[in-house]
Design a protein around this motif. Sequence first.
Motif, PDB file in Angstrom:
ATOM      1  N   PRO B 169       0.843  -1.199   0.000  1.00  4.94           N
ATOM      2  CA  PRO B 169       0.000   0.000   0.000  1.00  4.94           C
ATOM      3  C   PRO B 169       0.875   1.244   0.000  1.00  4.94           C
ATOM      4  CG  PRO B 169       0.045  -0.969   2.183  1.00  4.94           C
ATOM      5  CD  PRO B 169       0.885  -1.854   1.310  1.00  4.94           C
ATOM      6  N   ARG B 170       0.619   2.127  -0.949  1.00  5.20           N
ATOM      7  CA  ARG B 170       1.440   3.322  -1.037  1.00  5.20           C
ATOM      8  C   ARG B 170       0.750   4.531  -0.430  1.00  5.20           C
ATOM      9  NH1 ARG B 170       6.426   1.847  -1.874  1.00  5.20           N
ATOM     10  NH2 ARG B 170       6.933   3.863  -2.764  1.00  5.20           N
ATOM     11  N   LYS B 171      -0.544   4.608  -0.640  1.00  5.66           N
ATOM     12  CA  LYS B 171      -1.279   5.754  -0.109  1.00  5.66           C
ATOM     13  C   LYS B 171      -2.658   5.280   0.343  1.00  5.66           C
ATOM     14  CE  LYS B 171       1.398   9.388  -1.364  1.00  5.66           C
ATOM     15  NZ  LYS B 171       2.693   8.841  -1.029  1.00  5.66           N
ATOM     16  N   ILE B 172      -3.133   5.949   1.375  1.00  7.78           N
ATOM     17  CA  ILE B 172      -4.490   5.672   1.851  1.00  7.78           C
ATOM     18  C   ILE B 172      -5.241   6.998   1.912  1.00  7.78           C
ATOM     19  CG2 ILE B 172      -5.878   4.850   3.776  1.00  7.78           C
ATOM     20  CD1 ILE B 172      -3.650   2.889   4.417  1.00  7.78           C
ATOM     21  N   PHE B 173      -6.309   7.084   1.160  1.00  6.50           N
ATOM     22  CA  PHE B 173      -7.094   8.324   1.072  1.00  6.50           C
ATOM     23  C   PHE B 173      -8.385   8.081   1.849  1.00  6.50           C
ATOM     24  CE2 PHE B 173      -4.395   9.945  -2.300  1.00  6.50           C
ATOM     25  CZ  PHE B 173      -3.968   8.799  -2.953  1.00  6.50           C
ATOM     26  N   ALA B 174      -8.452   8.651   3.036  1.00  5.64           N
ATOM     27  CA  ALA B 174      -9.551   8.296   3.926  1.00  5.64           C
ATOM     28  C   ALA B 174     -10.286   9.528   4.420  1.00  5.64           C
ATOM     29  CB  ALA B 174      -9.012   7.506   5.117  1.00  5.64           C
ATOM     30  N   ASN B 175     -11.449   9.275   4.981  1.00  5.48           N
ATOM     31  CA  ASN B 175     -12.217  10.286   5.716  1.00  5.48           C
ATOM     32  C   ASN B 175     -12.639  11.476   4.885  1.00  5.48           C
ATOM     33  OD1 ASN B 175     -12.118   8.863   8.098  1.00  5.48           O
ATOM     34  ND2 ASN B 175     -10.188   9.798   8.716  1.00  5.48           N
ATOM     35  N   ALA B 176     -12.866  11.254   3.590  1.00  7.78           N
ATOM     36  CA  ALA B 176     -13.292  12.386   2.773  1.00  7.78           C
ATOM     37  C   ALA B 176     -14.735  12.250   2.325  1.00  7.78           C
ATOM     38  CB  ALA B 176     -12.386  12.527   1.549  1.00  7.78           C
ATOM     39  N   HIS B 177     -15.349  11.106   2.603  1.00  9.46           N
ATOM     40  CA  HIS B 177     -16.689  10.860   2.090  1.00  9.46           C
ATOM     41  C   HIS B 177     -17.639  10.518   3.211  1.00  9.46           C
ATOM     42  CE1 HIS B 177     -16.137  11.072  -2.262  1.00  9.46           C
ATOM     43  NE2 HIS B 177     -14.914  10.622  -2.042  1.00  9.46           N
ATOM     44  N   THR B 178     -18.738  11.255   3.221  1.00 14.82           N
ATOM     45  CA  THR B 178     -19.782  10.993   4.198  1.00 14.82           C
ATOM     46  C   THR B 178     -20.699   9.884   3.719  1.00 14.82           C
ATOM     47  OG1 THR B 178     -19.739  13.354   4.660  1.00 14.82           O
ATOM     48  CG2 THR B 178     -21.551  12.112   5.586  1.00 14.82           C
TER      49      THR B 178
END
Lengths: 277, 375
Positions: B169-178
């Motif tokens: 895993p290189r990047k984790i894009f989290a907590n941007a979507h309700t």
Amino acid sequence: MVGKGVKRKRHADGGLDSCQNLADCPESYSLKRQLVLNTSLNKMQNGRALPELSLRRTVLIANTLRQIQEEIRLESSQLASAMTLDSGCLESGSQRDAPPSRLTTESHPAGFSDGLEDFMSATSDEDHSLSSAINSILRDLDIIVDGSPSPSNPQDNLDMPEAMDTMAEDWDKEEIQPSEPCRPLESVFGSFEIMSSSYLVGVTLDDLFLDIDTSVCDCDVATVGPAPSGRTVPPGVADDLAKTFTSCNSSSSLGANANSRTDLNDLDHIMEILVSS
Amino acid sequence: MRRAGSCGSDVQWCFTQVKGTTDLDVSEADIISTVEFNHTGELLATGDKGGRVVIFQREQETKNQPHRQGEYNVYSTFQSHEPEFDYLKSLEIEEKINKIRWLPQQNAAHFLLSTNDKTIKLWKVSERDKRPEGYNLKDEEGRMKDLSTVTVLQVPVLKPMDLMVEVTPRKIFANAHTYHINSISVNSDCETYMSADDLRINLWHLGITDRSFNIVDIKPVDMEELTEVITAAEFHPHHCNLLVYSSSKGTLRLCDMRAAALCDKHAKLFEEPEDPSNRFFFSEITSSVSDVKFSHSGRYMMTRDYLTVKVWDLNMETKPIEIYQIHDYLRSKLCSLYENDCIFDKFECAWNGSDRLLLNSDFTIPFKPGFPEYS
């Protein structure tokens, strides 16, 4: 409802499948509409029990319900105006424009003439089915809203337009009414939000637990419970949790036995309320 | 499936391989939820309900059997997403993989984005078929050598080893979507991508995980007025400023990011006017678009709703240029399908490499021939 990807079978009996091809069924248009209405209301009520919540599905069902409700409202207002004019005209088959938004369950061009004939020939049946539709909608709205007062069920046909208007207002909530506001859709749509934990930011847990006498609480820090994942609870909240329980530990001292017993009972009672809510 | 012949419009289809199990009794976690080829077709990634991703690789064509296109074999398997629990709402966030998108290949490694309802992850898939041997300070097992035994310095050499596929895993894009993420799309600039949920679309940079930009927001102030949700979204294949998103009401909105930071006003609205004489109870539900894809040329879009596949020309917003009825026989059974929720099923669609064929998923055998080639 079965999860996606699993083979599904049609129900062998019951429900709408009892008349598979609704074009062949002798029921009137309003009965077909009633079936769709009931199904939609059931879906809205059972929506929360589904393992896979889908906002898209809920919105589509709500729109279908709105469509039907709008059509019923139009028809009832037309019916009311026609009845106030001359009730005898109905039997003689006076011309009246069919509602432009006539809907069918199949997607072939709607049989306006069929619908109109049914409407003309069974007006009394129509009235009863309309009022039963209204009653079922109102009853089910009550269930959704959890106890908000429902308008009284109209017995007189002339009262129906007013009841429909009230129901229309219930669906299109734009003003907060003086009594408990009836906003069934907001609570349903709102439940789809994956909320981040900014909810607890700025609230100190000490404030929440002021009324609980922690002096008799022999708290153990280890029983805080499963640690929330790092993403859902900001560090500030975790610190507050730790502070609350460490202060609880340090000040734990037993008062008089009688007092501590009643306090423990109160604490149990409060915990029961917190856990069950 | 593969093409047997490649001459003109005479295309034959046949099954080449079946991957997975054909048992009727399949565990819930093994159900495949998304499938995506990479740009060359060499790799095929599948995501399942258990949060796993399985990558298949097409084997090289051999000299012995040059006419075979090559079979797909398992290349790598990894756990992409784990189930999460939202304690505040007492809801479990599913680990089911909703979408996978490959990034255009820029070096020997492959990169893909995978997403569940809430979190997008960037994975690097790389091969290792050599390992260094002959270290001076460490022995073969990695233990430190007794320096007194080292008398001669050697240069470590790379020796071949069994192929090992590493996925990290290189990047984790989290907590941007309700709300639940339904689409991701990599931009043609290869630097940004977007993620779309039911009500909002966010723009990310592939290298930055702690912030994203909201570019579309259709959430009404009063949720009681909510009547439409976003169902799919995609970037234009050539113009990095253009994106399209589809809605549950069957409309397509083309947005230009140069016009404003928030693309609330569409540049173009593609909507087929409803025939008022042909309305039925479920006309809105069946018109809800479940997938939208640009053609490789960038001039056309294809949409899939419950009963049809439509092809749109970007230059004409009033109606689609082609409509294909997928299963017209279902029109009389919509009431049953509504009752058992089948009417809410979502299907995908795709263009073939030359934009000459349209493919769509269905619960019957799919095939619909495309339209003549446009230059």
